[in-house]
Design an enzyme around this catalytic site. Structure first.
Site, PDB file in Angstrom:
ATOM      1  N   THR A   3       0.755  -1.162   0.101  1.00 42.04           N
ATOM      2  CA  THR A   3       0.161  -0.010  -0.243  1.00 42.04           C
ATOM      3  C   THR A   3       0.763   1.434  -0.124  1.00 42.04           C
ATOM      4  OG1 THR A   3      -1.700  -1.071   1.216  1.00 42.04           O
ATOM      5  CG2 THR A   3      -1.823   1.065   1.193  1.00 42.04           C
TER       6      THR A   3
ATOM      7  N   SER B 246      -6.851  -0.692  -6.866  1.00 41.68           N
ATOM      8  CA  SER B 246      -6.376  -0.806  -5.676  1.00 41.68           C
ATOM      9  C   SER B 246      -4.945  -1.155  -5.375  1.00 41.68           C
ATOM     10  CB  SER B 246      -7.450  -2.147  -5.134  1.00 41.68           C
ATOM     11  OG  SER B 246      -6.678  -2.701  -3.794  1.00 41.68           O
ATOM     12  N   THR B 247      -4.286  -0.694  -4.242  1.00 45.03           N
ATOM     13  CA  THR B 247      -3.088  -1.583  -4.001  1.00 45.03           C
ATOM     14  C   THR B 247      -3.089  -2.950  -4.532  1.00 45.03           C
ATOM     15  OG1 THR B 247      -2.309  -0.293  -2.485  1.00 45.03           O
ATOM     16  CG2 THR B 247      -1.223  -2.221  -2.601  1.00 45.03           C
TER      17      THR B 247
ATOM     18  N   THR C 232      35.848 -38.401 -10.804  1.00 47.40           N
ATOM     19  CA  THR C 232      34.603 -38.746  -9.911  1.00 47.40           C
ATOM     20  C   THR C 232      35.041 -38.880  -8.499  1.00 47.40           C
ATOM     21  OG1 THR C 232      34.700 -41.151 -10.445  1.00 47.40           O
ATOM     22  CG2 THR C 232      33.464 -39.949 -11.924  1.00 47.40           C
TER      23      THR C 232
ATOM     24  N   SER D  43      47.080 -11.629  -1.709  1.00 46.86           N
ATOM     25  CA  SER D  43      47.293 -11.633  -0.345  1.00 46.86           C
ATOM     26  C   SER D  43      48.003 -10.316   0.183  1.00 46.86           C
ATOM     27  CB  SER D  43      48.074 -13.000   0.079  1.00 46.86           C
ATOM     28  OG  SER D  43      48.545 -12.575   1.385  1.00 46.86           O
TER      29      SER D  43
ATOM     30  N   LYS E 182      51.040 -14.131  -4.805  1.00 45.74           N
ATOM     31  CA  LYS E 182      49.733 -15.265  -4.447  1.00 45.74           C
ATOM     32  C   LYS E 182      48.763 -14.407  -5.374  1.00 45.74           C
ATOM     33  CE  LYS E 182      46.829 -17.698  -1.061  1.00 45.74           C
ATOM     34  NZ  LYS E 182      45.473 -17.468  -1.645  1.00 45.74           N
TER      35      LYS E 182
END
Length: 462
Positions: A100, A139-140, A186, A317, A323
């Protein structure tokens, strides 16, 4: 400078330089929850303006709103859809009342801008009223869901475009690596050879399939309940308004919306939001898995798998020189986690709806817009700043295949499972390649081993 406005509770002073009014003022006081205003979702602001414009055009055609008022409302809405006055949509994205406050914020901004177009000061609602004119026949409970669906549909379209970019990036790498043989895995253990190209082609298909699912879910948002007013019965809507408003909305928004089959069901039902949220969650889950794979394949590089090299984007890093971290997949992972959590919130809000209305649509809409927009950004960034620049360590990939105990699997049909198992176990224990062990034991000729253990044949058995 301030102006006085009145509502059912009383009289309040509103800043004279704003376009919103007393209802928006009360919402600002009542719901300081997230610090995110409605304008943080420009799609929703544009969609609300589109609904108000379509409604005014319907009244103009019906003759149920004075022409000058209807045209002023249309003009104000077009300005908002073009990007003006978005800073006036100030209510919090989380609010009570099923939206609303959002609807009243829109009514007031449109009304006050329309008043200026008509040559009147803001707040002189006797000339054009937020409720009686801008919100006429609405309406809302039909405005907000309709605007929300338009907004989410628009953001989903941008996501689908971004998913196409990501799919194509994976497909391009798949073609580039089509002849690069590697070892499959896997349970994180060595399996059998494949090509790196097929690994990336699988990523591309995952994205494509999820785009199809999201696109299908988004089409359910095209059924709107505009004209149903409070609970779907159409109370207080002018005769013919619902049909004309939806027809005009299709033109205004350039979206193929259609009237709900049942306005009561559509007013209380939020199936489209739940369906889309689930599709976004599925993509987030599977995209996160892809990012996990990219990080694993690039891990190390010395002490990890080190099979691929991701583009170096920044120092990794503050203490370890040299790194470099897989920051782009990590960032996308976090977007995916956020989307998965958002789906849980959407589901909780969906089941909490009662009887003829769900009061928690603002939360659902907020999360759906965030999820679609963040996934879109993530797809483009991952494609352009990571996937497009991925390289393979060809030498390492070849070496891993050649000394893998998994090659014994290819000998099963010829020497049997038992002997192949013994070769695999000895290969792992001694580090001597399967090929050398089989030749040493006289199990197969050199020609047979050349054929059976050819990496390219093993990677593409069919």
């Amino acid at each position: 400078m301030r102006r006085e406005e009145r509502d059912l509770i009383g009289v309040r002073e509103v800043p004279g330089d704003v376009y919103w009014g007393i209802h928006t003022l009360r919402a600002l006081e009542n719901f300081p929850l997230t610090g995110l205003p409605l304008s943080s979702h420009p799609e929703l602001v544009v969609a609300l303006a589109a609904v108000k414009e379509a409604s005014a055009l319907a009244h103009l055609e019906l003759g149920t709103l004075p022409e000058e008022r209807a045209r002023a409302v249309v003009a104000a809405c077009r300005e908002i859809r073009a990007g003006r006055l978005h800073d006036q949509f100030v209510v919090d994205v989380f609010q009570g009342g099923a939206g609303t406050s959002a609807n009243m914020n829109a009514n007031e901004v449109v009304a006050n801008r329309a008043l200026e177009i008509l040559g009147h000061p803001r707040g002189r609602y006797e000339h054009l009223h937020p409720n009686d004119d801008v919100n006429r026949s609405q309406s809302t409970n039909d405005v907000y869901p309709t605007a929300a669906k338009l907004a989410v549909y628009a953001s989903t379209g941008r996501l689908l475009d971004a998913m196409t970019v990501l799919r194509d990036a994976f497909g391009d790498r798949g073609g580039h690596f089509a002849k690069t043989v590697k070892l499959g895995r896997t349970q994180l253990q060595d399996a059998v050879p494949m090509t790196l190209g097929r690994e990336f082609d699988a990523f591309a298909l995952t994205v494509r399939d999820d785009a199809d699912l999201i696109g299908l879910a988004a089409t359910s948002l095209l059924e709107v309940n505009l004209g149903g007013t409070a609970i779907g019965t159409g109370l207080n809507a002018d005769e013919g308004f619902a049909r004309l408003a939806v027809a005009h909305l299709e033109t205004v928004a350039s979206v193929p919306v259609r009237p709900a089959r049942d306005l009561v069901e559509s007013t209380q039902g939020i199936g489209g939001f739940v369906r889309l949220s689930g599709a976004l969650r599925q993509f987030a889950v599977r995209l996160s898995k892809i990012c996990n794979d990219l990080r694993l394949l690039a891990s190390g590089p010395g002490a990890g798998l080190g099979e691929i090299r991701l583009p170096e984007l920044q120092a990794g890093s503050s203490i370890m020189p040299g790194k470099v971290n897989p920051v782009m997949p990590e960032a996308v992972n976090q977007v995916c986690f956020d989307v998965i959590g958002a789906d849980a919130a959407v589901c909780a809000a969906a089941q909490a709806g009662q009887l003829q209305l769900n009061a928690f649509e603002p939360l659902m809409v907020h999360h759906l817009l965030n999820s679609a927009n963040r996934l879109a950004a993530a797809c483009r960034l991952l494609a352009e700043r990571c996937v497009a620049g991925i390289e393979a360590d060809e030498e390492r990939l070849r070496a891993l295949v050649e000394r893998s105990a998994g090659l014994a699997t290819a000998l099963n049909p010829v020497i049997g499972y038992q002997r192949s198992t013994a070769l695999a176990r000895e290969c792992r224990a001694s580090g001597v390649p399967v090929r050398e062990l089989a030749a040493r034991d006289g199990l197969l000729t050199e020609g047979e081993l050349d054929e059976l253990l050819d990496p390219w044949r093993l990677a593409r058995p069919c």
